[in-house]
Design an enzyme around this catalytic site. Structure first.
Site, PDB file in Angstrom:
ATOM      1  CG  ASP A  66      37.606  39.190  46.902  1.00 17.04           C
ATOM      2  OD1 ASP A  66      37.363  38.087  47.445  1.00 17.04           O
ATOM      3  OD2 ASP A  66      37.677  39.349  45.678  1.00 17.04           O
ATOM      4  CG  ASP A  90      39.863  32.466  43.939  1.00 19.13           C
ATOM      5  OD1 ASP A  90      40.762  32.333  43.094  1.00 19.13           O
ATOM      6  OD2 ASP A  90      39.213  31.513  44.403  1.00 19.13           O
ATOM      7  CG  ASP A 137      37.351  34.649  49.722  1.00 15.37           C
ATOM      8  OD1 ASP A 137      37.222  33.448  49.401  1.00 15.37           O
ATOM      9  OD2 ASP A 137      37.038  35.588  48.957  1.00 15.37           O
TER      10      ASP A 137
END
Length: 271
Positions: A217, A35, A33
């Site tokens: 996240d 961000d 991922d």
């Protein structure tokens, strides 16, 4: 059996012998991922530029094994933020998959939703565009409403507007939960997990000597953690001290607390 754990229960990926054992003698394939993983979460999405150090680490890792970026961002946007356009990218939560050698990677689950996304974007501009601290981010296959900088009462108003819009289009739109953002997308059965499994197939990474790793996240990354259970390794990026992680349960098996720890982990993986 429920495989979910709290963030505090997960072993650290940096010093977990179980993770090292599962990688021993096998080739990793990294799905990352953006961000909150490669770049810290920032107030303004456009400021999440990849650091020089992280860019170097990602390039070193890509020289050793397959590296794919899986993000809710538009593919072109994340390429600009990374300063790299030679990696496989699954943008817009897997709706837009691109390979530097193959070009656009098609998948039969998707159709052209340009009209729906365009109409939804226009409606949101009309209904929430004037609320201070709220930012609308149009994407190729979705539209995001960021409210991190909005006042608490404005956040409640945004939630009510989004819920009303979903109620108006129950069979067309779905919301993707995120950190201080509502992302509206076509209501079809496609997510980051399905995109990762599709890429494993398309890129020929399904053999027993390959271990897919997914680092994420956000709530949207749980689909990928779940998809890789039993065939790969999910690593959640987040600290138990983060208020947004307090009540979080996850399908990941290991944890890295910060972006700095991600950098260290990927650097170790590249050796």
């Amino acid at each position: 059996m429920d495989s979910a754990s709290t963030v505090g229960e997960l072993p650290r990926a940096l010093d977990a012998a179980a993770l090292t054992d599962r990688l021993d003698g096998r080739r990793p394939a990294a799905f990352l991922d953006y961000d909150g993983v490669l770049s810290p979460i920032v107030e303004r999405p456009e400021d999440a530029v990849l650091s020089d150090r992280m860019r170097t680490v990602v390039r070193e890792l890509a020289d050793r094994c397959p590296v794919c970026i899986v993000t809710g961002r538009d593919r072109e946007v994340v390429q600009q933020l990374m300063g790299m356009d030679d990696l496989v990218v699954a943008g817009s939560h897997g709706f837009d998959i691109w390979d530097p050698e193959k070009g656009e990677v098609s998948h039969t689950a998707l159709s052209d939703f340009t009209g729906l996304v365009g109409d939804t974007t226009a409606t949101l501009r009309d209904r929430v565009g004037g609320i201070p601290g709220v930012t609308i981010e149009p994407k190729r296959a979705s539209v995001a409403v960021h409210y991190r900088r909005a006042a608490p009462e404005a956040r409640v108003e945004v939630e009510q507007i989004v819920r009303a819009l979903l109620a108006e289009h129950p069979d067309q739109l779905a919301v993707v939960p995120g950190k201080m953002v509502y992302e509206l997308k076509p209501a079809i059965d496609w997510n980051k997990g399905k995109a990762v499994l599709h890429l494993i197939d398309v890129l020929g990474l399904g053999s027993d000597d390959v271990v897919p790793l997914y680092l994420g996240d956000d709530i949207t990354d749980e689909d990928a953690f779940r998809a890789l259970r039993g065939r790969g390794i999910g690593i959640l990026v987040g600290s138990p001290d983060d208020p947004e992680m307090t009540d979080r349960t996850t399908e990941a098996e290991f944890v890295l607390a910060t972006v700095d720890e991600v950098e260290q982990f990927l650097s170790n993986l590249a050796r």
